[in-house]
Write a protein that holds these residues in place. Structure first.
Motif, mmCIF file in Angstrom:
data_model
loop_
_atom_site.group_PDB
_atom_site.id
_atom_site.type_symbol
_atom_site.label_atom_id
_atom_site.label_comp_id
_atom_site.label_asym_id
_atom_site.label_seq_id
_atom_site.Cartn_x
_atom_site.Cartn_y
_atom_site.Cartn_z
ATOM 1 N N GLN A 174 42.194 35.886 46.133
ATOM 2 C CA GLN A 174 41.477 37.023 45.693
ATOM 3 C C GLN A 174 41.151 37.988 46.777
ATOM 4 O O GLN A 174 41.106 39.133 47.133
ATOM 5 C CB GLN A 174 40.331 36.892 44.649
ATOM 6 N N GLY A 175 40.416 37.303 47.792
ATOM 7 C CA GLY A 175 39.983 37.860 49.196
ATOM 8 C C GLY A 175 41.085 38.468 49.556
ATOM 9 O O GLY A 175 40.906 39.498 50.389
ATOM 10 N N GLY A 176 42.248 37.778 49.885
ATOM 11 C CA GLY A 176 43.160 38.398 50.564
ATOM 12 C C GLY A 176 43.671 39.775 49.826
ATOM 13 O O GLY A 176 44.241 40.861 50.924
ATOM 14 N N VAL A 177 43.674 39.742 48.539
ATOM 15 C CA VAL A 177 44.124 40.980 47.827
ATOM 16 C C VAL A 177 43.303 42.150 48.196
ATOM 17 O O VAL A 177 43.604 43.200 48.607
ATOM 18 C CB VAL A 177 44.035 40.663 46.374
ATOM 19 N N ALA A 178 41.909 41.964 47.947
ATOM 20 C CA ALA A 178 40.835 42.714 48.532
ATOM 21 C C ALA A 178 40.996 43.189 49.847
ATOM 22 O O ALA A 178 40.890 44.563 50.118
ATOM 23 C CB ALA A 178 39.573 41.982 48.321
ATOM 24 N N TRP A 179 41.249 42.466 50.905
ATOM 25 C CA TRP A 179 41.393 42.877 52.303
ATOM 26 C C TRP A 179 42.669 43.672 52.606
ATOM 27 O O TRP A 179 42.485 44.816 53.056
ATOM 28 C CB TRP A 179 41.429 41.614 53.189
ATOM 29 N N VAL A 180 43.658 43.207 52.053
ATOM 30 C CA VAL A 180 44.874 44.172 52.236
ATOM 31 C C VAL A 180 44.780 45.343 51.566
ATOM 32 O O VAL A 180 45.386 46.247 51.968
ATOM 33 C CB VAL A 180 46.231 43.312 51.768
ATOM 34 N N ALA A 181 44.289 45.454 50.273
ATOM 35 C CA ALA A 181 44.156 46.616 49.710
ATOM 36 C C ALA A 181 43.180 47.955 50.449
ATOM 37 O O ALA A 181 43.617 48.769 50.563
ATOM 38 C CB ALA A 181 43.544 46.572 48.189
ATOM 39 N N SER A 182 42.163 47.169 51.261
ATOM 40 C CA SER A 182 41.405 47.915 51.939
ATOM 41 C C SER A 182 42.262 48.485 52.929
ATOM 42 O O SER A 182 42.096 49.884 53.658
ATOM 43 C CB SER A 182 40.134 47.547 52.403
ATOM 44 N N LEU A 217 40.299 49.600 44.343
ATOM 45 C CA LEU A 217 41.099 48.288 43.741
ATOM 46 C C LEU A 217 40.299 47.397 44.779
ATOM 47 O O LEU A 217 39.923 46.081 44.457
ATOM 48 C CB LEU A 217 42.248 48.340 43.762
ATOM 49 N N ALA A 218 40.306 47.817 46.176
ATOM 50 C CA ALA A 218 39.813 46.676 47.165
ATOM 51 C C ALA A 218 38.271 46.071 46.818
ATOM 52 O O ALA A 218 38.088 45.237 46.788
ATOM 53 C CB ALA A 218 39.945 47.531 48.460
ATOM 54 N N LEU A 219 37.561 47.403 46.316
ATOM 55 C CA LEU A 219 36.042 46.834 46.351
ATOM 56 C C LEU A 219 36.071 46.083 44.687
ATOM 57 O O LEU A 219 35.244 45.149 44.525
ATOM 58 C CB LEU A 219 35.341 48.095 45.967
ATOM 59 N N LEU A 220 36.813 46.570 43.778
ATOM 60 C CA LEU A 220 37.164 45.864 42.403
ATOM 61 C C LEU A 220 37.347 44.196 42.561
ATOM 62 O O LEU A 220 36.817 43.436 41.916
ATOM 63 C CB LEU A 220 37.743 46.464 41.411
ATOM 64 N N ALA A 221 38.226 44.315 43.517
ATOM 65 C CA ALA A 221 38.614 42.763 43.886
ATOM 66 C C ALA A 221 37.708 41.765 44.421
ATOM 67 O O ALA A 221 38.076 40.610 44.489
ATOM 68 C CB ALA A 221 40.060 42.719 44.733
ATOM 69 N N LEU A 226 34.693 41.388 43.105
ATOM 70 C CA LEU A 226 33.985 40.690 41.921
ATOM 71 C C LEU A 226 34.337 39.307 41.828
ATOM 72 O O LEU A 226 35.397 38.850 41.964
ATOM 73 C CB LEU A 226 34.128 41.495 40.576
ATOM 74 N N GLY A 227 33.212 38.622 42.044
ATOM 75 C CA GLY A 227 33.371 36.960 41.871
ATOM 76 C C GLY A 227 33.275 36.333 43.219
ATOM 77 O O GLY A 227 33.240 35.047 43.300
ATOM 78 N N LEU A 228 33.658 36.998 44.191
ATOM 79 C CA LEU A 228 33.597 36.435 45.579
ATOM 80 C C LEU A 228 32.220 36.646 46.222
ATOM 81 O O LEU A 228 31.222 37.097 45.615
ATOM 82 C CB LEU A 228 34.511 37.132 46.584
ATOM 83 N N PRO A 229 31.734 35.998 47.240
ATOM 84 C CA PRO A 229 30.557 36.001 47.987
ATOM 85 C C PRO A 229 30.184 37.410 48.088
ATOM 86 O O PRO A 229 31.197 38.288 48.502
ATOM 87 C CB PRO A 229 30.646 35.014 49.180
ATOM 88 N N LEU A 230 28.903 37.886 47.996
ATOM 89 C CA LEU A 230 28.426 39.073 48.155
ATOM 90 C C LEU A 230 28.840 39.750 49.348
ATOM 91 O O LEU A 230 29.142 40.882 49.650
ATOM 92 C CB LEU A 230 27.025 39.200 47.851
ATOM 93 N N ALA A 231 28.746 38.700 50.280
ATOM 94 C CA ALA A 231 29.038 39.484 51.740
ATOM 95 C C ALA A 231 30.491 40.218 51.899
ATOM 96 O O ALA A 231 30.805 40.740 52.684
ATOM 97 C CB ALA A 231 29.113 38.311 52.932
ATOM 98 N N MET A 232 31.433 39.472 50.960
ATOM 99 C CA MET A 232 32.888 40.013 51.150
ATOM 100 C C MET A 232 32.772 41.489 50.476
ATOM 101 O O MET A 232 33.654 42.287 50.978
ATOM 102 C CB MET A 232 33.803 39.011 50.205
ATOM 103 N N THR A 233 31.910 41.867 49.427
ATOM 104 C CA THR A 233 31.840 43.021 49.065
ATOM 105 C C THR A 233 31.360 44.278 50.294
ATOM 106 O O THR A 233 32.067 45.125 50.320
ATOM 107 C CB THR A 233 30.952 43.466 47.947
ATOM 108 N N TRP A 234 30.508 43.603 51.034
ATOM 109 C CA TRP A 234 30.115 44.476 52.115
ATOM 110 C C TRP A 234 30.914 44.662 53.141
ATOM 111 O O TRP A 234 31.161 45.547 54.031
ATOM 112 C CB TRP A 234 28.433 43.865 52.725
ATOM 113 N N ILE A 235 31.699 43.275 53.392
ATOM 114 C CA ILE A 235 32.837 43.674 54.333
ATOM 115 C C ILE A 235 33.744 44.527 54.030
ATOM 116 O O ILE A 235 34.224 45.372 55.097
ATOM 117 C CB ILE A 235 33.401 42.114 54.828
#
Length: 309
Positions: free
Chosen positions: A58-66, A111-115, A117-126
């Motif tokens: 999930q984190g990988g999807v968020a990062w690559v989408a960004s 989508l990157a920000l939405l992805a 959700l459910g990850l550590p809050l720090a990941m949203t800020w990253i």
């Protein structure tokens, strides 16, 4: 029957837009960005047993989408210079409308920000900070890509965030101290990206960058001097990395070997004279150093990941 075909017909067009957007966002960059994230995960594994495969994915999807959103937006803002430089990417050749690309980039950012959700809050800020850096790099009113200093700052921060993202997800945001191997590798990889990658990238884009008013390193000091900077940086960084691995007893010998091979490839490419001319053939010749730089990035990250899983 005709109604069915009317409903189905738009799908190929939509798929084509997605494919063009992927091509515009530079697949090789997306691949390296994925590897940076995975390296942050892999180098965290020796100190944690928390890593959840689902969260890592999930984190990988968020990062690559960004990253996809950032580079697609960059392609939109680089249209003028890309056409002057003879780029074969979809926007420059007229196959993808900039407005369409910009809309897809905005959707990918959401989508990157939405992805997260459910990850550590720090990941949203990253992810949010990374998207902000991407806009500052390419967007108005004063894009940081116009100067070497701005480019370096964005690349360093975004590179750091990629490894931090992997480490954060792997440790579930537990606040653990990063291992020596991750610190040494991250420092070397970011320096390679900035000190070698920036001048290597400039070599093929000097005419368009100059026409667009960008004061890149290649525009300021010329192609020959930029080549010398790139080759000196590659060899100097290799020597510094070797010392760091030995002094800190970091388990990165395999990565060191991969970087040594890559530094040699960059030097060989840098000493070979580029083909004359301003067309696509000339641009391809001037991109040899950048291709060697990219191949080295891939090699060192793959080595790091495989050595720690």
């Amino acid at each position: 029957m005709s109604g069915i075909w009317t409903q189905v017909a738009p799908l190929p067009a939509g798929a084509r837009v997605v494919a063009l957007c992927l091509a515009e966002s530079r697949p090789s960059v997306l691949a390296v960005s994925s590897l940076r994230y995975l390296t942050g995960v892999a180098l965290a594994l020796p100190i944690t047993s928390i890593a959840d495969p689902v969260m890592v994915f999930q984190g990988g999807v968020a990062w690559v989408a960004s990253i996809f959103a950032i580079y697609l937006f960059n392609g939109v803002t680089d249209t003028v210079e890309d056409r002057i430089n003879g780029s074969g990417r979809p926007i420059a050749r007229g196959d993808l409308h900039p407005r369409t690309a910009a809309a897809v980039a905005a959707a990918a950012a959401a989508l990157a920000l939405l992805a997260t959700l459910g990850l550590p809050l720090a990941m949203t800020w990253i992810i949010a900070v990374n998207l902000g850096l991407g806009y500052l790099y390419s967007g108005p009113p004063s894009p940081l890509k116009a100067s070497p200093g701005g480019t370096v700052i964005v690349l360093m921060l975004s590179g750091l965030l990629s490894y931090l993202a992997g480490f954060t997800v792997a440790t579930a945001g537990a606040g653990l101290v990063a291992p020596t191997e991750l610190v040494v590798f991250t420092t070397a990889a970011i320096c390679w990206m900035v000190l070698v990658g920036v001048p290597a990238k400039d070599l093929s884009d000097i005419p368009g960058d100059a026409a667009a008013g960008r004061r890149t390193l290649g525009v300021r000091i010329g192609e020959s001097a930029a080549r010398r900077v790139m080759m000196t940086a590659a060899l100097g960084l290799l020597a510094a990395f070797c010392v760091a691995v030995a002094v800190l007893d970091a388990r990165l010998v395999g990565v060191l070997v991969a970087m040594a091979a890559g530094a040699a490839a960059v030097v060989v490419a840098g000493t070979r004279p580029a083909r004359q001319g301003q067309g696509r053939a000339g641009r391809r010749a001037r991109r040899r150093s950048y291709e060697a730089f990219m191949a080295t990035q891939q090699a060192v990250h793959i080595t790091a990941v495989l050595s720690n899983i």
